[in-house]
Design an enzyme around this catalytic site. Structure first.
Site, PDB file in Angstrom:
ATOM      1  N   CYS A  71       0.745  -1.148   0.139  1.00 38.07           N
ATOM      2  CA  CYS A  71       0.091  -0.078  -0.034  1.00 38.07           C
ATOM      3  C   CYS A  71       0.844   1.255   0.000  1.00 38.07           C
ATOM      4  O   CYS A  71       1.671   1.551   0.848  1.00 38.07           O
ATOM      5  CB  CYS A  71      -0.682  -0.037   1.192  1.00 38.07           C
ATOM      6  N   HIS A 162      -4.298  -4.753 -10.132  1.00 40.31           N
ATOM      7  CA  HIS A 162      -5.083  -3.600 -10.405  1.00 40.31           C
ATOM      8  C   HIS A 162      -5.712  -3.601 -11.828  1.00 40.31           C
ATOM      9  O   HIS A 162      -5.242  -4.213 -12.624  1.00 40.31           O
ATOM     10  CB  HIS A 162      -4.506  -2.456 -10.318  1.00 40.31           C
ATOM     11  N   GLU A 212     -10.887  -1.163  -3.247  1.00 42.44           N
ATOM     12  CA  GLU A 212      -9.779  -2.049  -3.068  1.00 42.44           C
ATOM     13  C   GLU A 212     -10.288  -3.470  -2.254  1.00 42.44           C
ATOM     14  O   GLU A 212     -11.474  -3.300  -1.611  1.00 42.44           O
ATOM     15  CB  GLU A 212      -9.024  -1.395  -1.845  1.00 42.44           C
ATOM     16  N   CYS A 221      -5.584   5.359  -2.799  1.00 37.22           N
ATOM     17  CA  CYS A 221      -4.807   4.196  -2.879  1.00 37.22           C
ATOM     18  C   CYS A 221      -3.594   4.475  -3.554  1.00 37.22           C
ATOM     19  O   CYS A 221      -3.551   4.786  -4.902  1.00 37.22           O
ATOM     20  CB  CYS A 221      -5.533   3.108  -3.721  1.00 37.22           C
ATOM     21  N   GLY A 224      -2.805   1.806  -6.400  1.00 36.68           N
ATOM     22  CA  GLY A 224      -3.787   2.200  -7.473  1.00 36.68           C
ATOM     23  C   GLY A 224      -3.619   3.485  -8.242  1.00 36.68           C
ATOM     24  O   GLY A 224      -4.042   3.827  -9.535  1.00 36.68           O
TER      25      GLY A 224
END
Length: 287
Positions: A71, A162, A212, A221, A224
Site C-alpha cells: 500500500c 489492479h 480496494e 490508494c 492504485g
C-alpha cells in the site's frame, strides 16, 4: 497495547509499533481494530517491524483479515513514523513488504517529514503475472462487459493486482458500490483485484475513485494511483508525470514510460491520534 492512527490522503490505518511490543493473531486483530463501530476504525492494520532484507518491514492486513502485499499510502506513513520516532536519522532508507523492497526518500521542513517519495518498483503488465486470465499476453484498453455495462480495462500490478477503467463521467457520480465488488470478485482475477475508475482531465491530471480488494472504497490508494498513471500512459492518455486527484487528496506519479523503469509516488503522511487499547475487550462483529 499502544497504537497510532495515521492516514495518507485519507487512506487510514491503525499502526502498531512491533519494534517495542508484540501482537498475537495478527489477522484477527486486523478484523477487530479495523471495525469502525466496535473497534478503532480503519482501512486495515499495519505492523511496523525490523526488516530482514531492508531497514524496516511493513506487515499489512485488510479489514477482512487477509494479507495485503503493498500500500503506497501506508508505506509513506511507516516512513514518517520511523523517522519521527528516531528509529532512523536517514532521509533515504528501505522498507520491505512481503519480500518487496521499496526505497524511501523524505522531504523535511525543519525536523518534520512533509512529503515521502517512494520508488514503487517496475510495473508488471504481463497478464499472467498481474494476474488476470486473458486471451492476450497483456490487457491494455481491452473491452470488458461486467454488470451489464461495457468498459475498457487495463491491468497492471504494482506488487498487487489492479484493473483500471477509464470512464467519461465524473467519478464522484459513478456507481462504485455496484461495480467495485463485481470487478473485485470477477472470475478472471484469481487473487481478486483492486478496481480503479478514472477520468483523464488533461495530459497531466487524472481524477479517480478506487475499490480496494478486501476493504471496499477507500479515499486513496497509492498503488492504485501508480497503476492508473501507468495505464493512462500505456493507453496514450497522458504524457510524463501525472497528478492523481483522489477523494482524500493528491498524489504525484512519475514514470518514464519505459517498461523496465520504476514508478515513483510522492505524497503526504499524517497523524490522526494515538492511544491504548485492549484487544481482548473488543467485540468482533460478524457481518
Amino acid at each position: 497495547m499502544e497504537f497510532v492512527k495515521m492516514h495518507g490522503c485519507g487512506n487510514d490505518y491503525v499502526y502498531i509499533d512491533c519494534l517495542t511490543q508484540k501482537i498475537d493473531n495478527e489477522s484477527e486483530a486486523a478484523i477487530k481494530l479495523s471495525d469502525r463501530h466496535f473497534g478503532i476504525g480503519a482501512d486495515g492494520l499495519v505492523l511496523i517491524k525490523r526488516g530482514k532484507s531492508a531497514d524496516f518491514e511493513m506487515v499489512m492486513y485488510n479489514p477482512d483479515g487477509s494479507r495485503a502485499e503493498m500500500c503506497g499510502n501506508a508505506i509513506r506513513c511507516v516512513a514518517k513514523y520511523v523517522y519521527d520516532r528516531g528509529y532512523t536519522d536517514q532521509t533515504r532508507f528501505t522498507i520491505e513488504s512481503m519480500g518487496k523492497i521499496k526505497l524511501i526518500e523524505l522531504t523535511l521542513r525543519g525536523d518534520e517529514v512533509v512529503l515521502v517519495r517512494v520508488n514503487m518498483g517496475t510495473p508488471i503488465i504481463e497478464a499472467a503475472l498481474v494476474p488476470v486470465s486473458a486471451d492476450t499476453s497483456r490487457v491494455i484498453d481491452a473491452p470488458v462487459s461486467i454488470g451489464g455495462r461495457d468498459f475498457k480495462m487495463t491491468c497492471v500490478s504494482m506488487g498487487n493486482p489492479h484493473a483500471v477503467m477509464f470512464i467519461d463521467e465524473n467519478p464522484q457520480l459513478f456507481d462504485l458500490e455496484r461495480f467495485g465488488p463485481l470487478f473485485e470478485n470477477d472470475g478472471r482475477f484469481p487473487n481478486r483485484v483492486n478496481a480503479e475508475f478514472a477520468r483523464v482531465l488533461n495530459e497531466h491530471e487524472i481524477e479517480m475513485r478506487v475499490w480496494e480488494r478486501g476493504a471496499g472504497e477507500t479515499l486513496a490508494c497509492g498503488t492504485g494511483s501508480c497503476a492508473t498513471g501507468v495505464a493512462a500512459m500505456l493507453c496514450g492518455y497522458v504524457k510524463g508525470d501525472v497528478t492523481v486527484h483522489l477523494r482524500g487528496g493528491d498524489l504525484k506519479i512519475e514514470w518514464s514510460g519505459k517498461e523496465d523503469a520504476p514508478v515513483y509516488m510522492t505524497g503526504p503522511a499524517e497523524y490522526v491520534f494515538t492511544g491504548e487499547i485492549d484487544l481482548q475487550k473488543i467485540r468482533r462483529f460478524n457481518k
